[in-house]
Design an enzyme around this catalytic site. Structure first.
Site, PDB file in Angstrom:
ATOM      1  N   HIS A   1       3.780  73.062 -29.632  1.00 24.85           N
ATOM      2  CA  HIS A   1       4.349  71.995 -30.453  1.00 24.85           C
ATOM      3  C   HIS A   1       5.830  71.816 -30.157  1.00 24.85           C
ATOM      4  O   HIS A   1       6.344  70.697 -30.141  1.00 24.85           O
ATOM      5  CB  HIS A   1       4.129  72.287 -31.941  1.00 24.85           C
ATOM      6  N   CYS A   2       6.518  72.910 -29.898  1.00 22.11           N
ATOM      7  CA  CYS A   2       7.964  72.866 -29.643  1.00 22.11           C
ATOM      8  C   CYS A   2       8.319  72.152 -28.342  1.00 22.11           C
ATOM      9  O   CYS A   2       9.410  71.589 -28.226  1.00 22.11           O
ATOM     10  CB  CYS A   2       8.536  74.279 -29.577  1.00 22.11           C
ATOM     11  N   ILE A   3       7.441  72.212 -27.347  1.00 23.12           N
ATOM     12  CA  ILE A   3       7.772  71.646 -26.033  1.00 23.12           C
ATOM     13  C   ILE A   3       7.251  70.227 -25.861  1.00 23.12           C
ATOM     14  O   ILE A   3       7.377  69.648 -24.777  1.00 23.12           O
ATOM     15  CB  ILE A   3       7.258  72.534 -24.884  1.00 23.12           C
TER      16      ILE A   3
ATOM     17  N   ARG B   1      10.477  68.702 -28.586  1.00 20.90           N
ATOM     18  CA  ARG B   1      10.288  68.465 -30.026  1.00 20.90           C
ATOM     19  C   ARG B   1      11.629  68.366 -30.739  1.00 20.90           C
ATOM     20  O   ARG B   1      11.794  67.552 -31.652  1.00 20.90           O
ATOM     21  CB  ARG B   1       9.464  69.610 -30.634  1.00 20.90           C
TER      22      ARG B   1
ATOM     23  N   ASN C   1       6.646  77.295 -28.710  1.00 20.89           N
ATOM     24  CA  ASN C   1       5.327  77.135 -28.115  1.00 20.89           C
ATOM     25  C   ASN C   1       4.953  75.667 -27.966  1.00 20.89           C
ATOM     26  O   ASN C   1       5.822  74.820 -27.883  1.00 20.89           O
ATOM     27  CB  ASN C   1       4.268  77.941 -28.847  1.00 20.89           C
TER      28      ASN C   1
END
EC number: 3.5.3.12
Length: 369
Positions: free
Chosen positions: A354-356, A94, A352
């Site tokens: 969304h971040c990955i 992200r 989490n």
């Protein structure tokens, strides 16, 4: 492809589409950094595979990985998931991946932001980020898109858009002295408007408590659809998250978006609070900047989910609030399949689902009128 453009998305008539608009694929990166992922990443890798498998039910998935770990990733991932060799310093796609923009003629281009590992020399999480900084342009080359090089240190997790002219962010992150100290708030707004073609920016003061990214907006809220947002709430007045969430609710409840709408706020429960256990702090390489401590508060949030075509992939933590969060998300997305993936080991790394992940929109995006 990936030729550099010297104009801007706004000048050229391109905009950043919302996450709920059609997606061509989702990109991820393989976790191997041993000062961040315990036991050489094996626990996190299993959860990354589970996330990718859930996404692949509705959207194509591409993984990047360095040469050393290519075979490991290829063997672990399902055959339908593409794995390509692009090195990175860690796996937060992200934040390091391209942010795509589209126009109404079915064309797509990419923004490459500047990246400094969430703080550079001031308070960055690692010392070398050259490989991360090169990912966006390499990603755009693979997807076959021209690239704008935006003169702004920015991570993809620090912004949300609704696709209709509104952007959400936090002062804690974008105005942090470790990002763009030479720029004023107005300067940053101007650059966001130029490179994402948005009209209105809604600023929350802070992100989630103890979020080591300096308060990314994607870990406290998400855009459900234009005019509707989900926010992590906290009902314990003794918890440091309580004041943060209530302040965010106040901002959002008083805000008017780019289309003149007041906002509907869907409240998500806060899991936990959760803390690093003794076992979870073991088997990590020592690091000055990413020194995981027993008892450290984890920045857990159900808002850190991915919208991908007709699916919602959200993190679960083995908490009683998991089912409540799923019910709320299913009500918010009645036509989507809501898939929970256990993601505590991803959380231990500092983010989490969304971040990955980083979505690549379809070229024939929905026209906004």
């Amino acid at each position: 492809m990936s030729s550099t453009l010297y104009t801007s998305p706004r000048l050229d008539g391109f905009r950043m589409p919302a996450e709920h608009e059609p997606q061509e694929q989702v990109w991820m990166a393989w976790p191997t950094r041993e000062d961040n992922w315990r036991e050489k990443g094996k626990h996190a890798q299993a959860e990354f595979v589970a996330v990718a498998t859930a996404i692949a039910q509705s959207t194509k998935v591409t993984f990047i990985v360095d040469a050393k770990h290519y075979e490991q990733a290829r063997l672990a991932l399902p055959d339908q998931i593409r794995v390509i060799e692009i090195p990175s310093d860690d796996c937060w796609m992200r934040d390091i991946g391209a942010t795509y923009v589209v126009n109404d003629q079915g064309e797509r281009r990419a923004n490459s932001w500047q990246f400094n590992a969430w703080g550079g020399e001031l308070d960055g999480l690692y010392d070398s980020w050259e490989q991360d900084n090169a990912v966006a342009e390499k990603m755009a080359a693979v997807t076959g898109d021209y690239v704008y090089h935006a003169p702004l240190i920015l991570e993809g997790g620090s912004i949300h858009v609704d696709g209709e002219g509104t952007l959400y962010t936090t002062e804690e992150c974008l105005l942090h002295p470790s990002r763009n100290p030479h720029l004023s708030k107005e300067d940053i707004e101007d650059l966001l408007k130029v490179y994402l073609n948005v009209e209105k920016i809604i600023w929350l003061k802070d992100g989630l408590y103890n979020d080591e990214t300096n308060g990314h907006v994607d870990n406290i809220m998400h855009v459900i659809r234009p005019g509707v947002v989900a926010l992590t709430d906290c009902e314990d007045s003794n918890d440091p998250q309580y004041a943060i969430s209530k302040a965010a609710i106040k901002v959002l409840s008083q805000a008017i978006d780019a289309k003149g709408r007041t906002l509907e706020i869907i409240k998500l429960p806060m899991p936990g609070p959760l803390f690093v256990s003794e076992d979870e702090a073991k088997n990590l390489l020592k690091s000055d900047s990413m020194n995981r401590q027993v008892g450290e508060r984890l920045a857990a949030s159900y808002a850190n989910f991915l919208i991908t075509n007709n699916s919602i992939v959200f993190p679960t933590f083995g908490e009683k609030t998991d089912e409540q969060a799923k019910e709320i998300l299913q009500k918010a997305f009645p036509e989507h399949k809501v898939i929970g993936v256990y993601a505590r080991n991803i959380l231990l790394g500092g983010g989490n689902i969304h971040c990955i992940t980083q979505q690549v929109p379809e070229k024939c995006s929905i026209k906004v009128v």
